[in-house]
Design a protein around this motif. Structure first.
Motif, PDB file in Angstrom:
ATOM      1  N   ASN A 111       0.822  -1.201   0.000  1.00 58.85           N
ATOM      2  CA  ASN A 111       0.000   0.000   0.000  1.00 58.85           C
ATOM      3  C   ASN A 111       0.858   1.254   0.000  1.00 58.85           C
ATOM      4  O   ASN A 111       1.604   1.499   0.952  1.00 58.85           O
ATOM      5  N   LYS A 134      -1.117  -0.943  -4.401  1.00 57.88           N
ATOM      6  CA  LYS A 134      -2.220   0.013  -4.279  1.00 57.88           C
ATOM      7  C   LYS A 134      -1.651   1.417  -4.168  1.00 57.88           C
ATOM      8  O   LYS A 134      -0.785   1.673  -3.326  1.00 57.88           O
ATOM      9  N   GLY A 155      -8.858  -0.389 -10.102  1.00 59.26           N
ATOM     10  CA  GLY A 155      -9.070   0.665  -9.123  1.00 59.26           C
ATOM     11  C   GLY A 155     -10.196   1.600  -9.520  1.00 59.26           C
ATOM     12  O   GLY A 155     -10.723   1.547 -10.630  1.00 59.26           O
TER      13      GLY A 155
END
Length: 254
Positions: A15, A35, A75
């Protein structure tokens, strides 16, 4: 730095909630998931070379995302330009959802789009995938090197299964991508459909012929269409046809 490579191992999620910034080249490697948060300070090129990059934040409009062979981009955020190379895949949203492109997008031959739906009576970007392109969509795929659309049905919890609201005897049309700047290079023969991930029965009981999927262009949109299954003639209809034929035979004899 002019270029940075960052990997995520298979089965792992990295992340970057603070996003990325800079004007160089950022390479995502490995089979895991990366991410990316808000990246308004990133004006370079994100090369997705393996695994999956999930863009849930907003990238600078001048940035570019290139999806390479064996890689996926998804996403619910916004990228600058989007180039999906051969072997690359786009999977908008987070099963399902909407991905935004601030500039132009390119779909190459050999690339693919994983299109997911969990409710036929829902809405684009919420119940089925949608790619919203502010610029133009350039399709370089050809009949000899096709762009693949994977049609995938999901349960309400977004796990694989039968999507809600589907009637095999009803026609459906979904805009899966819209480009405000127009579409170039569209050819229906340049698209290939894979429905192996679609669990809803397209040839249900009582059908003389099964339903089918196709891709078309409608104005500035790429549309995915379901053509309804054809029901078997009812016994009443068969009786009417039979009586008509009998009457015709009698009239001819007379």
């Amino acid at each position: 730095a002019s270029a940075i490579s960052l990997g995520a191992a298979s089965g792992q999620i990295l992340n970057l909630t603070g996003g990325i910034s800079g004007s160089g080249e950022f390479k995502k490697t490995g089979e895991g998931v990366l991410k990316i948060g808000n990246s308004s300070g990133f004006t370079g090129t994100l090369q997705v070379q393996g695994g999956k990059a999930v863009v849930d934040g907003t990238m600078n409009a001048s940035s570019t995302v290139v999806v390479g062979n064996g890689a996926v981009v998804g996403g619910a955020g916004t990228v600058g330009a989007l180039q999906v190379a051969s072997g690359g895949m786009i999977a908008p949203g987070n099963s399902p959802g909407q991905l935004n492109v601030a500039r132009n997008a390119t779909w190459a031959g050999g690339a693919s789009y994983e299109w997911e739906i969990n409710n036929f009576l829902g809405s684009a970007g919420t119940n089925w995938d949608f790619l919203n392109i502010a610029g133009a969509l350039n399709i370089t795929a050809t009949s000899g090197s096709q762009f693949l659309v994977d049609v995938v049905s999901l349960l309400a919890n977004n796990s694989p299964g039968v999507a809600a609201g589907f009637n095999a005897f009803t026609n459906y049309s979904f805009d899966i991508a819209t480009a405000a700047g127009g579409i170039t290079g569209f050819d229906a023969a340049a698209f290939l459909l894979d429905t192996s991930g679609f669990a809803n029965p397209m040839w249900p009981a009582g059908a003389a012929a099964g339903g089918s999927w196709s891709v078309s262009q409608s104005g500035n949109s790429i549309r995915l269409n379901y053509a309804a299954a054809i029901p078997e003639p009812s016994s009443a209809a068969l009786m009417v046809v039979g009586l008509g034929a009998l009457a015709l035979r009698r009239r001819n004899r007379g």
